[in-house]
Scaffold this motif. Structure first.
Motif, PDB file in Angstrom:
ATOM      1  N   ALA A  21      28.090 -11.470  97.519  1.00  0.00           N
ATOM      2  CA  ALA A  21      26.915 -10.593  97.475  1.00  0.00           C
ATOM      3  C   ALA A  21      26.648 -10.125  96.055  1.00  0.00           C
ATOM      4  CB  ALA A  21      27.117  -9.397  98.403  1.00  0.00           C
ATOM      5  N   SER A  22      27.695  -9.780  95.313  1.00  0.00           N
ATOM      6  CA  SER A  22      27.479  -9.342  93.932  1.00  0.00           C
ATOM      7  C   SER A  22      26.982 -10.490  93.061  1.00  0.00           C
ATOM      8  CB  SER A  22      28.762  -8.744  93.350  1.00  0.00           C
ATOM      9  OG  SER A  22      29.756  -9.728  93.189  1.00  0.00           O
ATOM     10  N   LEU A  23      27.456 -11.707  93.330  1.00  0.00           N
ATOM     11  CA  LEU A  23      26.957 -12.869  92.584  1.00  0.00           C
ATOM     12  C   LEU A  23      25.486 -13.125  92.897  1.00  0.00           C
ATOM     13  CD1 LEU A  23      29.938 -15.381  92.786  1.00  0.00           C
ATOM     14  CD2 LEU A  23      29.053 -14.236  90.749  1.00  0.00           C
ATOM     15  N   ARG A  24      25.097 -12.968  94.156  1.00  0.00           N
ATOM     16  CA  ARG A  24      23.695 -13.155  94.516  1.00  0.00           C
ATOM     17  C   ARG A  24      22.816 -12.127  93.810  1.00  0.00           C
ATOM     18  NH1 ARG A  24      24.113 -14.442 100.971  1.00  0.00           N
ATOM     19  NH2 ARG A  24      24.647 -16.627 100.729  1.00  0.00           N
ATOM     20  N   LEU A  25      23.294 -10.881  93.753  1.00  0.00           N
ATOM     21  CA  LEU A  25      22.532  -9.857  93.040  1.00  0.00           C
ATOM     22  C   LEU A  25      22.439 -10.188  91.559  1.00  0.00           C
ATOM     23  CD1 LEU A  25      23.835  -6.589  94.714  1.00  0.00           C
ATOM     24  CD2 LEU A  25      21.566  -7.604  94.922  1.00  0.00           C
ATOM     25  N   ALA A  26      23.544 -10.636  90.979  1.00  0.00           N
ATOM     26  CA  ALA A  26      23.552 -10.971  89.561  1.00  0.00           C
ATOM     27  C   ALA A  26      22.646 -12.167  89.277  1.00  0.00           C
ATOM     28  CB  ALA A  26      24.977 -11.271  89.097  1.00  0.00           C
ATOM     29  N   ILE A  27      22.655 -13.148  90.160  1.00  0.00           N
ATOM     30  CA  ILE A  27      21.790 -14.317  89.970  1.00  0.00           C
ATOM     31  C   ILE A  27      20.331 -13.916  90.090  1.00  0.00           C
ATOM     32  CG2 ILE A  27      21.051 -16.466  91.066  1.00  0.00           C
ATOM     33  CD1 ILE A  27      23.973 -17.100  91.564  1.00  0.00           C
ATOM     34  N   GLY A  28      20.032 -12.952  90.959  1.00  0.00           N
ATOM     35  CA  GLY A  28      18.654 -12.479  91.092  1.00  0.00           C
ATOM     36  C   GLY A  28      18.146 -11.864  89.806  1.00  0.00           C
ATOM     37  N   GLU A  29      19.039 -11.312  89.003  1.00  0.00           N
ATOM     38  CA  GLU A  29      18.643 -10.694  87.746  1.00  0.00           C
ATOM     39  C   GLU A  29      18.663 -11.682  86.589  1.00  0.00           C
ATOM     40  OE1 GLU A  29      21.398  -7.518  87.342  1.00  0.00           O
ATOM     41  OE2 GLU A  29      20.645  -6.448  89.087  1.00  0.00           O
ATOM     42  N   ALA A  36      17.616 -15.131  84.607  1.00  0.00           N
ATOM     43  CA  ALA A  36      16.475 -16.043  84.546  1.00  0.00           C
ATOM     44  C   ALA A  36      16.936 -17.437  84.917  1.00  0.00           C
ATOM     45  CB  ALA A  36      15.891 -16.040  83.150  1.00  0.00           C
ATOM     46  N   THR A  37      16.262 -18.028  85.866  1.00  0.00           N
ATOM     47  CA  THR A  37      16.600 -19.384  86.272  1.00  0.00           C
ATOM     48  C   THR A  37      15.796 -20.376  85.439  1.00  0.00           C
ATOM     49  OG1 THR A  37      14.894 -19.421  87.963  1.00  0.00           O
ATOM     50  CG2 THR A  37      17.083 -18.646  88.638  1.00  0.00           C
ATOM     51  N   ARG A  38      16.121 -21.608  85.514  1.00  0.00           N
ATOM     52  CA  ARG A  38      15.455 -22.665  84.764  1.00  0.00           C
ATOM     53  C   ARG A  38      13.976 -22.750  85.153  1.00  0.00           C
ATOM     54  NH1 ARG A  38      18.049 -28.315  85.656  1.00  0.00           N
ATOM     55  NH2 ARG A  38      19.793 -26.904  85.623  1.00  0.00           N
ATOM     56  N   ASP A  39      13.695 -22.682  86.445  1.00  0.00           N
ATOM     57  CA  ASP A  39      12.294 -22.754  86.899  1.00  0.00           C
ATOM     58  C   ASP A  39      11.493 -21.563  86.392  1.00  0.00           C
ATOM     59  OD1 ASP A  39      12.774 -25.105  88.225  1.00  0.00           O
ATOM     60  OD2 ASP A  39      13.211 -24.122  90.148  1.00  0.00           O
ATOM     61  N   TYR A  40      12.086 -20.379  86.406  1.00  0.00           N
ATOM     62  CA  TYR A  40      11.408 -19.186  85.921  1.00  0.00           C
ATOM     63  C   TYR A  40      11.081 -19.340  84.438  1.00  0.00           C
ATOM     64  CZ  TYR A  40      10.768 -14.385  84.336  1.00  0.00           C
ATOM     65  OH  TYR A  40      10.273 -13.253  83.749  1.00  0.00           O
ATOM     66  N   LEU A  41      12.069 -19.807  83.638  1.00  0.00           N
ATOM     67  CA  LEU A  41      11.836 -20.009  82.204  1.00  0.00           C
ATOM     68  C   LEU A  41      10.766 -21.072  81.964  1.00  0.00           C
ATOM     69  CD1 LEU A  41      15.444 -19.840  80.738  1.00  0.00           C
ATOM     70  CD2 LEU A  41      13.620 -18.158  80.484  1.00  0.00           C
ATOM     71  N   ARG A  42      10.767 -22.126  82.739  1.00  0.00           N
ATOM     72  CA  ARG A  42       9.771 -23.186  82.573  1.00  0.00           C
ATOM     73  C   ARG A  42       8.362 -22.639  82.837  1.00  0.00           C
ATOM     74  NH1 ARG A  42      11.859 -27.414  85.769  1.00  0.00           N
ATOM     75  NH2 ARG A  42      13.081 -27.959  83.963  1.00  0.00           N
ATOM     76  N   ARG A  43       8.214 -21.850  83.914  1.00  0.00           N
ATOM     77  CA  ARG A  43       6.897 -21.260  84.214  1.00  0.00           C
ATOM     78  C   ARG A  43       6.449 -20.329  83.098  1.00  0.00           C
ATOM     79  NH1 ARG A  43       9.033 -20.481  89.415  1.00  0.00           N
ATOM     80  NH2 ARG A  43       9.364 -18.290  88.877  1.00  0.00           N
ATOM     81  N   GLU A  44       7.349 -19.512  82.605  1.00  0.00           N
ATOM     82  CA  GLU A  44       7.005 -18.572  81.531  1.00  0.00           C
ATOM     83  C   GLU A  44       6.597 -19.326  80.268  1.00  0.00           C
ATOM     84  OE1 GLU A  44       6.808 -15.117  81.537  1.00  0.00           O
ATOM     85  OE2 GLU A  44       6.978 -15.396  83.711  1.00  0.00           O
ATOM     86  N   LEU A  45       7.352 -20.371  79.928  1.00  0.00           N
ATOM     87  CA  LEU A  45       7.024 -21.148  78.728  1.00  0.00           C
ATOM     88  C   LEU A  45       5.679 -21.861  78.890  1.00  0.00           C
ATOM     89  CD1 LEU A  45      10.512 -22.630  77.761  1.00  0.00           C
ATOM     90  CD2 LEU A  45       9.194 -20.888  76.529  1.00  0.00           C
ATOM     91  N   GLU A  46       5.423 -22.379  80.091  1.00  0.00           N
ATOM     92  CA  GLU A  46       4.126 -23.012  80.350  1.00  0.00           C
ATOM     93  C   GLU A  46       2.995 -22.002  80.198  1.00  0.00           C
ATOM     94  OE1 GLU A  46       3.226 -26.171  80.908  1.00  0.00           O
ATOM     95  OE2 GLU A  46       5.311 -26.807  80.629  1.00  0.00           O
ATOM     96  N   GLU A  47       3.210 -20.804  80.666  1.00  0.00           N
ATOM     97  CA  GLU A  47       2.185 -19.761  80.552  1.00  0.00           C
ATOM     98  C   GLU A  47       1.956 -19.390  79.086  1.00  0.00           C
ATOM     99  OE1 GLU A  47       1.682 -15.152  81.894  1.00  0.00           O
ATOM    100  OE2 GLU A  47       2.647 -16.523  83.312  1.00  0.00           O
ATOM    101  N   ILE A  48       3.022 -19.262  78.311  1.00  0.00           N
ATOM    102  CA  ILE A  48       2.887 -18.947  76.879  1.00  0.00           C
ATOM    103  C   ILE A  48       2.184 -20.096  76.165  1.00  0.00           C
ATOM    104  CG2 ILE A  48       4.197 -18.622  74.732  1.00  0.00           C
ATOM    105  CD1 ILE A  48       6.259 -17.079  76.411  1.00  0.00           C
TER     106      ILE A  48
END
Length: 170
Positions: free
Chosen positions: A132-140, A142-154
């Motif tokens: 559960a603590s790992l899931r919470l930490a992973i939620g915080e 940045a995942t690869r897909d999140y970074l890719r979307r942000e970079l595409e937006e920039i």
């Protein structure tokens, strides 16, 4: 402090309370007696024992009925009944002793199983908390897909800005 013990010759009770005056005679190994008792009790419950006992009884009866000169136990077979009574008198306590020893082994095994189950439960609960603590930490994180979307937006924002700068101002 005064010595409150009675004189050694005062009574039998004083002698019984004195250590080291026990009888040191024949010692019995309780564990060895238990093992032998269990092996006898196990043998008494086998088909081999029943077959041997049946053959002995048949031979006994045939010899005492048919062999006129060998009749050591005539028809009511009192000696045979006495032998069976003696056997039953010893077999019942042997079987009870074997059952008590098995019950003790089962109790120890149950206690070990209970302790192992408690440890397994504690380990499982610990792992669940860690997961559960790992899931919470992973939620915080940045995942690869999140970074890719942000970079595409920039990238698209930069492309729009460059396009605006290259257009002549009106």
């Amino acid at each position: 402090m005064s010595d409150k013990r009675p004189p050694a010759s005062s009574s039998a009770r004083a002698r019984l309370e004195t250590p080291g005056r026990r009888w040191r005679g024949f010692q019995i190994d309780v564990e060895a007696v238990g093992r032998v008792s269990e092996s006898i009790a196990r043998f008494l419950g086998t088909g081999k024992y029943l077959l041997i006992q049946t053959v002995v009884v048949i031979v006994w009866i045939i010899l005492n009925v048919a062999a006129i000169g060998l009749q050591w136990d005539p028809y009511p077979f009192i000696l045979l009944n006495l032998a069976f009574s003696t056997q039953a008198a010893y077999a019942a306590p042997l079987i009870l002793l074997a059952q008590n020893r098995q019950e003790n082994r089962d109790r120890v095994s149950l206690e070990e199983d209970r302790a192992r189950a408690e440890q397994t439960k504690a380990d499982t609960e610990f792992l669940a908390r860690e997961l559960a603590s790992l899931r919470l930490a992973i939620g915080e994180v940045a995942t690869r897909d999140y970074l890719r979307r942000e970079l595409e937006e920039i990238k698209s924002l930069l492309a729009e800005r460059d396009a605006e700068e290259q257009q002549p101002h009106r």
